[in-house]
Design an enzyme around this catalytic site. Structure first.
Site, PDB file in Angstrom:
ATOM      1  N   GLU A   1      -9.792  -2.071   5.016  1.00 16.27           N
ATOM      2  CA  GLU A   1     -10.441  -1.733   6.275  1.00 16.27           C
ATOM      3  C   GLU A   1     -11.724  -2.555   6.458  1.00 16.27           C
ATOM      4  O   GLU A   1     -12.261  -3.092   5.490  1.00 16.27           O
ATOM      5  CB  GLU A   1     -10.796  -0.241   6.276  1.00 16.27           C
ATOM      6  CG  GLU A   1      -9.589   0.696   6.146  1.00 16.27           C
ATOM      7  CD  GLU A   1      -8.828   0.897   7.457  1.00 16.27           C
ATOM      8  OE1 GLU A   1      -8.756  -0.039   8.289  1.00 16.27           O
ATOM      9  OE2 GLU A   1      -8.298   1.993   7.667  1.00 16.27           O
TER      10      GLU A   1
ATOM     11  N   ASP B   1       0.819  -1.208   0.000  1.00 15.66           N
ATOM     12  CA  ASP B   1       0.000   0.000   0.000  1.00 15.66           C
ATOM     13  C   ASP B   1       0.856   1.261   0.000  1.00 15.66           C
ATOM     14  O   ASP B   1       2.058   1.233   0.252  1.00 15.66           O
ATOM     15  CB  ASP B   1      -0.961   0.004   1.199  1.00 15.66           C
ATOM     16  CG  ASP B   1      -0.315  -0.519   2.493  1.00 15.66           C
ATOM     17  OD1 ASP B   1       0.923  -0.566   2.575  1.00 15.66           O
ATOM     18  OD2 ASP B   1      -1.069  -0.890   3.413  1.00 15.66           O
TER      19      ASP B   1
ATOM     20  N   HIS C   1      -7.373  -4.725   9.948  1.00 17.42           N
ATOM     21  CA  HIS C   1      -7.070  -4.507   8.534  1.00 17.42           C
ATOM     22  C   HIS C   1      -5.784  -5.218   8.126  1.00 17.42           C
ATOM     23  O   HIS C   1      -4.898  -5.452   8.937  1.00 17.42           O
ATOM     24  CB  HIS C   1      -7.053  -3.013   8.163  1.00 17.42           C
ATOM     25  CG  HIS C   1      -5.904  -2.212   8.660  1.00 17.42           C
ATOM     26  ND1 HIS C   1      -6.036  -0.927   9.147  1.00 17.42           N
ATOM     27  CD2 HIS C   1      -4.576  -2.483   8.734  1.00 17.42           C
ATOM     28  CE1 HIS C   1      -4.854  -0.469   9.490  1.00 17.42           C
ATOM     29  NE2 HIS C   1      -3.939  -1.385   9.260  1.00 17.42           N
TER      30      HIS C   1
ATOM     31  N   ASN D   1      -7.739  -2.695  13.907  1.00 19.03           N
ATOM     32  CA  ASN D   1      -9.137  -3.042  13.624  1.00 19.03           C
ATOM     33  C   ASN D   1      -9.241  -4.276  12.729  1.00 19.03           C
ATOM     34  O   ASN D   1     -10.290  -4.559  12.169  1.00 19.03           O
ATOM     35  CB  ASN D   1      -9.850  -1.854  12.957  1.00 19.03           C
ATOM     36  CG  ASN D   1      -9.139  -1.398  11.691  1.00 19.03           C
ATOM     37  OD1 ASN D   1      -8.155  -2.010  11.264  1.00 19.03           O
ATOM     38  ND2 ASN D   1      -9.625  -0.323  11.091  1.00 19.03           N
TER      39      ASN D   1
HETATM   40  C1  F6R Z   1       1.462  -1.555   6.235  1.00 14.45           C
HETATM   41  C2  F6R Z   1       0.130  -2.108   6.276  1.00 14.45           C
HETATM   42  C3  F6R Z   1      -0.682  -2.154   7.515  1.00 14.45           C
HETATM   43  C4  F6R Z   1       0.103  -2.501   8.773  1.00 14.45           C
HETATM   44  C5  F6R Z   1      -0.803  -2.487   9.995  1.00 14.45           C
HETATM   45  C6  F6R Z   1      -0.040  -2.791  11.267  1.00 14.45           C
HETATM   46  O1  F6R Z   1       1.998  -1.635   4.920  1.00 14.45           O
HETATM   47  O2  F6R Z   1      -0.329  -2.515   5.274  1.00 14.45           O
HETATM   48  O3  F6R Z   1      -1.721  -3.080   7.338  1.00 14.45           O
HETATM   49  O4  F6R Z   1       0.692  -3.768   8.619  1.00 14.45           O
HETATM   50  O5  F6R Z   1      -1.412  -1.247  10.114  1.00 14.45           O
HETATM   51  O6  F6R Z   1       0.845  -1.742  11.515  1.00 14.45           O
HETATM   52  P1  F6R Z   1       1.926  -1.843  12.685  1.00 14.45           P
HETATM   53  O7  F6R Z   1       2.868  -2.920  12.282  1.00 14.45           O
HETATM   54  O8  F6R Z   1       2.606  -0.504  12.690  1.00 14.45           O
HETATM   55  O9  F6R Z   1       1.184  -2.151  13.940  1.00 14.45           O
END
Ligand code: F6R
Length: 241
Positions: free
Chosen positions: A143, A67, A138, A136
């Site tokens: 989402e 992303d 994702h 959440n």
């Molecule tokens: C990042 C991504 C997100 C993160 C998720 C967890 O490229 O796609 O889905 O993996 O938000 O983030 P952290 O690891 O910072 O808790």
């Protein structure tokens, strides 16, 4: 689903790095799907260390990131393109022309999404997809929703995600409100999926995602249906079991 119980973040990172390095050693021209965020940083550091010791060679890999924020260019320090260079690519011998990430500056959304899906297809798909888990549920920026969205798409970030990601910005106002993300089908078509999760604050969502019903309201729950999914989680993240 395979579950690897790690003692803590450092152990989780080494376990995930072991899986990724084995993938690259066995298939040097692997296509790796990569993630940003705090969860995979330790694994990237471990891989850099093994690269420096001559144990793993990234010269033939190709990478596709999950992303990118819309509106940030690749030189912006908050962009995921910058994150990947700083935390991984600049320290290994991957060829920069073999690293791919959605273009946050492409305002033609339909074109950018179609381009990215076609790119993944042209690489022959993803051999190993590394994921983190959003608070959440994702994955990428898929989402919670009423449906699973299949391909790359634009997504408006939820309040929970904005709150979780503001730690990377000077202020909450600076957090972009939209992103491009690979879709659920892109992720599910990866031959192998590895997720790293650490910390007590993820314990509830780990329980919902992997030990509850499969539902688009908890996007990561779809991974229960993947034929080669490994969850590498530390004790704190598994404390609800
Ligand atoms: C990042 C991504 C997100 C993160 C998720 C967890 O490229 O796609 O889905 O993996 O938000 O983030 P952290 O690891 O910072 O808790």
């Amino acid at each position: 689903m395979k579950l690897i119980r790690a003692r803590d973040y450092a152990h989780m990172s080494r376990q995930a790095a072991n899986i990724i390095s084995a993938q690259v050693i066995l298939k040097p021209d692997s296509v790796l799907g990569l993630a940003t965020g705090s969860s995979p940083i330790g694994a990237y550091r471990q891989l850099i260390d093994w690269f420096n010791k001559g144990d793993v060679d990234f010269s033939k890999i190709k990478t596709v990131n999950l992303d990118e924020y819309i509106g940030l260019n690749a030189e912006n320090e908050q962009s995921y393109a910058y994150f990947m260079r700083k935390n991984f690519f600049d320290h290994i011998n991957v060829r920069s022309e073999n690293t791919f990430i959605p273009c946050g500056m492409n305002t033609d959304e339909a074109q950018e999404c179609a381009r990215y899906d076609a790119l993944i297809r042209s690489l022959g798909g993803i051999d190993l997809q590394l994921l983190g888990l959003g608070p959440n549920g994702h994955i990428g920026f898929n989402e919670p929703d009423d449906v699973f969205t299949k391909g790359t798409h634009r997504v408006e970030l939820t309040e929970a995600t904005i709150q979780a990601n503001k730690r990377f910005f000077e202020s909450e106002e600076e957090v972009p409100r939209a992103a491009y993300t690979m879709g659920i089908c892109d992720i599910m078509q990866a031959l192998r999926v590895v997720m790293v999760v650490s910390g007590e604050e993820k314990a509830e969502i780990v329980k919902k995602a992997f030990f509850g019903p499969v539902t688009p309201r908890v996007p990561a729950s779809i991974l229960q249906l993947h034929k080669d999914f490994t969850l590498v989680a530390d004790e704190a993240a598994l404390k609800c079991f």
